[in-house]
Design a protein around this motif. Structure first.
Motif: not given
Length: 365
Positions: A214-238
């Motif tokens: 979705a990011l690559l399809e809808h971002h207007p830039y030819e080259e998309v800058a993005y970061d993905i971080y793993a979180l240690s937060n707990k998922l309260e309903n899992v």
């Protein structure tokens, strides 16, 4: 229907990445393109269950426990696991297991126990971590709203009962387009300054592919800058186990009788009964002794699960009553849960509950 239609649905309600590392849930025998005309549901997959599937013309068996936990080096029929696999393959029967991933969802195995015992307002006892990630990207401010909405539609931005959650700050981005580029803004060879919005939003790890697409399809830039971080937060309903409240407090003996009746338990192994009413109850289908500290911390008056070892009963420290009802007994109604879910999604599909009790433990009373 295609086997993948059923497995995709089951994995939408209990994603495979929710299972424990030691587990082996998912499609064990079969191919997603196989045509499935009827399914048999059981807690365990034994030779008797495969024979029942053959007799009932079912070419899919769905179980809670995987028949294969460890790698198989040979398939010569010397063990019951090998015989089950061989018989299933010879008779074109697919095998699917939905185990600790179903244990870890809010409407899963422990929720079924709560339902049968009338435990209300159940919440996950030990929420699971390592299941959340954060996306950070940078977008021209004029295009930020459209990009956010696309990310939300792909599954980002959900926190508890809130949706479309994000944090946004404005700043200036710089870049210089090379000769073989087609920049959305700016000119080749010149450094460009653009007012951009930094978008931060959270998502479940299993949705990462959809989020990036979705990011690559809808971002207007030819080259998309993005970061993905793993979180240690707990998922309260899992996570493992649940804790909730009885509609009315009960005496210990009355409570044990309720548990024995509703869970169809032959016997309950329990710690010393305490001189107080039972109101708050923790539960965990299957082997739940690892959750004892969580149950005590949650303030439970009783903890219903299975497979406690002798010395582990001492760990209750008279803070709650451990009620060990047996592994099979605590999970036997998982099959009913699966059938209800599948019938609701595929009302015209032939789904059958096994007629056999696969509990390997017998009681001499």
């Amino acid at each position: 229907m295609k086997l993948s239609e059923i497995t995709n649905y089951l994995e939408s309600i209990a994603p495979l990445n929710y299972q424990e590392d030691y587990d082996n849930a998912g499609l064990l025998v079969g191919h997603g393109n196989d045509e499935i005309h009827a399914a048999l549901v059981a807690l365990d997959c034994t030779e008797q269950i495969v024979d029942e599937a053959i007799a009932k013309n079912c070419n899919l068996i769905i179980t809670h426990h995987p028949i294969v936990f460890k790698g198989l080096k040979k398939l010569n029929g010397k063990t019951y696991v090998e015989r089950v696999i061989l018989k299933a393959i010879k008779n074109n029967i697919a095998l699917y297991a939905i185990h600790t991933n179903l244990d870890h969802v809010a409407n899963g195995v422990s929720a079924e126990i709560c339902k049968r015992l009338g435990i209300q307002n159940g919440k996950i006892l030990a929420p699971k971590d390592g299941l959340l990630k954060k996306l950070v990207t940078f977008c021209p401010t004029a295009n930020a709203a459209a990009l956010r909405n696309a990310l939300f539609a792909a599954g980002a931005g959900n926190i508890g009962n809130y949706s479309e959650c994000s944090f946004n700050t404005e700043g200036t981005g710089t870049f210089k387009a090379g000769q073989n580029t087609d920049p959305f803004v700016g000119e080749r060879g010149n450094q460009h300054h653009e007012i951009e919005t930094r978008i931060e939003t959270i998502f479940k790890a299993q949705d990462e592919r959809n989020i990036i697409l979705a990011l690559l399809e809808h971002h207007p830039y030819e080259e998309v800058a993005y970061d993905i971080y793993a979180l240690s937060n707990k998922l309260e309903n899992v996570g493992a186990g649940m804790v909730g409240w009885l509609a009315e407090e009960m005496d210990s003996v009355d409570f044990l009788n309720l548990v024995k009746d509703k869970m169809e338990a032959k016997v309950i192994r329990h710690t010393e009964l305490l001189p107080r009413k039972i109101k708050k109850v923790a539960v965990c289908g299957g082997s739940g002794s690892f959750l004892l500290k969580d149950a005590i911390k949650a303030g439970a008056d009783a903890f219903i699960t299975a497979d406690f070892k002798y010395h582990e009963f001492f760990d209750a420290e008279k803070q709650l009553i451990i009620c060990d009802i047996g592994h099979y007994e605590s999970e036997q109604f998982t099959s009913n849960l699966l059938i209800d879910n599948i019938q609701e999604k595929f009302p015209n599909f032939a789904i059958r509950l096994t007629e056999h009790n696969t509990n390997p433990i017998n009681y001499f009373i």
